[in-house]
Design an enzyme around this catalytic site. Structure first.
Site, short mmCIF file in Angstrom:
data_model
loop_
_atom_site.label_atom_id
_atom_site.label_comp_id
_atom_site.label_asym_id
_atom_site.label_seq_id
_atom_site.Cartn_x
_atom_site.Cartn_y
_atom_site.Cartn_z
N LYS A 73 48.67 2.87 17.29
CA LYS A 73 49.56 1.82 17.78
C LYS A 73 50.70 2.39 18.61
CE LYS A 73 49.04 -0.36 13.28
NZ LYS A 73 49.75 -0.61 12.02
N GLY A 74 50.90 3.71 18.51
CA GLY A 74 52.10 4.34 19.06
C GLY A 74 52.32 4.14 20.55
N ASP A 125 51.13 8.29 22.98
CA ASP A 125 52.57 8.32 22.73
C ASP A 125 53.08 9.75 22.67
OD1 ASP A 125 51.12 8.84 20.41
OD2 ASP A 125 52.31 7.54 19.11
N ASP A 143 56.42 5.71 14.92
CA ASP A 143 56.87 5.23 13.61
C ASP A 143 57.01 6.34 12.59
OD1 ASP A 143 53.98 5.67 13.26
OD2 ASP A 143 54.28 4.69 11.33
N ASP A 155 50.91 16.33 19.63
CA ASP A 155 51.52 17.28 18.69
C ASP A 155 50.59 18.49 18.62
OD1 ASP A 155 53.17 18.23 16.64
OD2 ASP A 155 52.28 16.98 15.11
N PHE A 175 60.85 15.38 14.29
CA PHE A 175 60.09 14.14 14.11
C PHE A 175 60.81 13.02 14.84
CE2 PHE A 175 58.01 10.54 12.29
CZ PHE A 175 56.71 11.00 12.09
N VAL A 176 60.13 12.42 15.80
CA VAL A 176 60.77 11.39 16.62
C VAL A 176 60.22 10.00 16.28
CG1 VAL A 176 61.46 12.84 18.55
CG2 VAL A 176 59.16 11.92 18.51
P1 IMP Z 1 48.10 15.51 16.85
O1 IMP Z 1 46.65 15.31 16.55
O2 IMP Z 1 48.71 16.53 15.94
O3 IMP Z 1 48.38 15.83 18.29
O4 IMP Z 1 48.84 14.19 16.42
C1 IMP Z 1 49.18 13.21 17.28
C2 IMP Z 1 49.61 12.00 16.49
O5 IMP Z 1 50.49 12.35 15.40
C3 IMP Z 1 50.42 11.09 17.38
O6 IMP Z 1 49.59 10.19 18.08
C4 IMP Z 1 51.35 10.43 16.38
O7 IMP Z 1 50.71 9.31 15.80
C5 IMP Z 1 51.57 11.46 15.30
N1 IMP Z 1 52.84 12.18 15.51
C6 IMP Z 1 53.00 13.49 15.83
N2 IMP Z 1 54.31 13.82 15.94
C7 IMP Z 1 55.01 12.68 15.70
C8 IMP Z 1 56.42 12.37 15.69
O8 IMP Z 1 57.32 13.22 15.95
N3 IMP Z 1 56.72 11.07 15.41
C9 IMP Z 1 55.80 10.12 15.14
N4 IMP Z 1 54.48 10.37 15.15
C10 IMP Z 1 54.08 11.64 15.43
#
Ligand code: IMP
Length: 190
Positions: free
Chosen positions: A49-50, A106, A165, A109, A158-159
């Site tokens: 949803k981000g 969004d 969210d 990470d 963490f944003v």
């Molecule tokens: P990745 O697979 O580690 O790249 O994770 C990406 C997902 O983790 C994003 O689409 C977000 O839903 C969540 N995420 C990672 N960092 C943050 C943050 O700082 N705030 C909120 N959600 C995050």
């Protein structure tokens, strides 16, 4: 139950990007996409949803014809697994064979979620796939991701806000703030 203002006062340490800064950056990215996709009709795939507000603001400034589609995914377990395996909660409505795809995220990470998604979409034989993300937390990257359109680099914090969210809260803030994650984890999971 706390109202949003009290939650912000308690848990949002500082504003990282204001509403104005976000809107300016989104306009710049839209301009680049308008130029790059002139004469084309891309499929914009937003990851729920981000990316809700980002894709909404971005696409309203695109002056090319486009299709908008959505995917919803969920990482297995509390942490993304090292394989990046995610569960598909909602798939695309349309086939994308031969189409030009722009994935709108969004935040990237570790990159595990997106690398799974890209593999999944590539198997459907689109003509091209590019990635557009509002935020890039590149210091935490575990798998390389090629990003064509990027809003802002963020440090390892963490944003929340503008779609992002913590425990489904803070999404509807119009700006992006840094969450006091230690305090939030302590209070929410106690
Ligand atoms: P990745 O697979 O580690 O790249 O994770 C990406 C997902 O983790 C994003 O689409 C977000 O839903 C969540 N995420 C990672 N960092 C943050 C943050 O700082 N705030 C909120 N959600 C995050």
């Amino acid at each position: 139950m706390d109202d949003l203002n009290s939650l912000v006062e308690k848990y949002v340490k500082k504003v990282l990007f204001t509403e104005e800064e976000i809107q300016l950056r989104v306009a710049e990215i839209s301009e680049r996409i308008n130029e790059d996709y002139t004469g084309l009709e891309p499929v914009i795939i937003a990851v729920l949803k981000g990316s809700l507000y980002f894709v909404s603001d971005l696409t309203r400034q695109l002056n090319i014809p486009l299709s908008l589609d959505f995917m919803a995914i969920e990482s297995y377990g509390p942490q993304p697994s090292s394989s990046g395996a995610v569960k598909l909660l909602k798939d695309l409505d349309q086939p994308i064979e031969g189409r030009d795809i722009i994935i709108v995220e969004d935040i990237i990470d570790t990159g595990l979620t997106l690398s799974y998604l890209i593999r999944n979409l590539k198997a459907r034989n689109p003509r091209s796939i590019r990635v557009c993300t509002l935020l890039d937390k590149s210091v935490r990257r575990l798998v390389p991701i090629e990003i064509t359109y990027k809003g802002f680099e963020v440090p390892d914090v963490f944003v929340v806000g503008y779609g992002l969210d913590f425990e489904q809260k803070f999404r509807n803030l119009p700006y992006i703030g840094v969450l006091d994650i230690d305090r939030a984890v302590e209070d929410f999971y106690e």
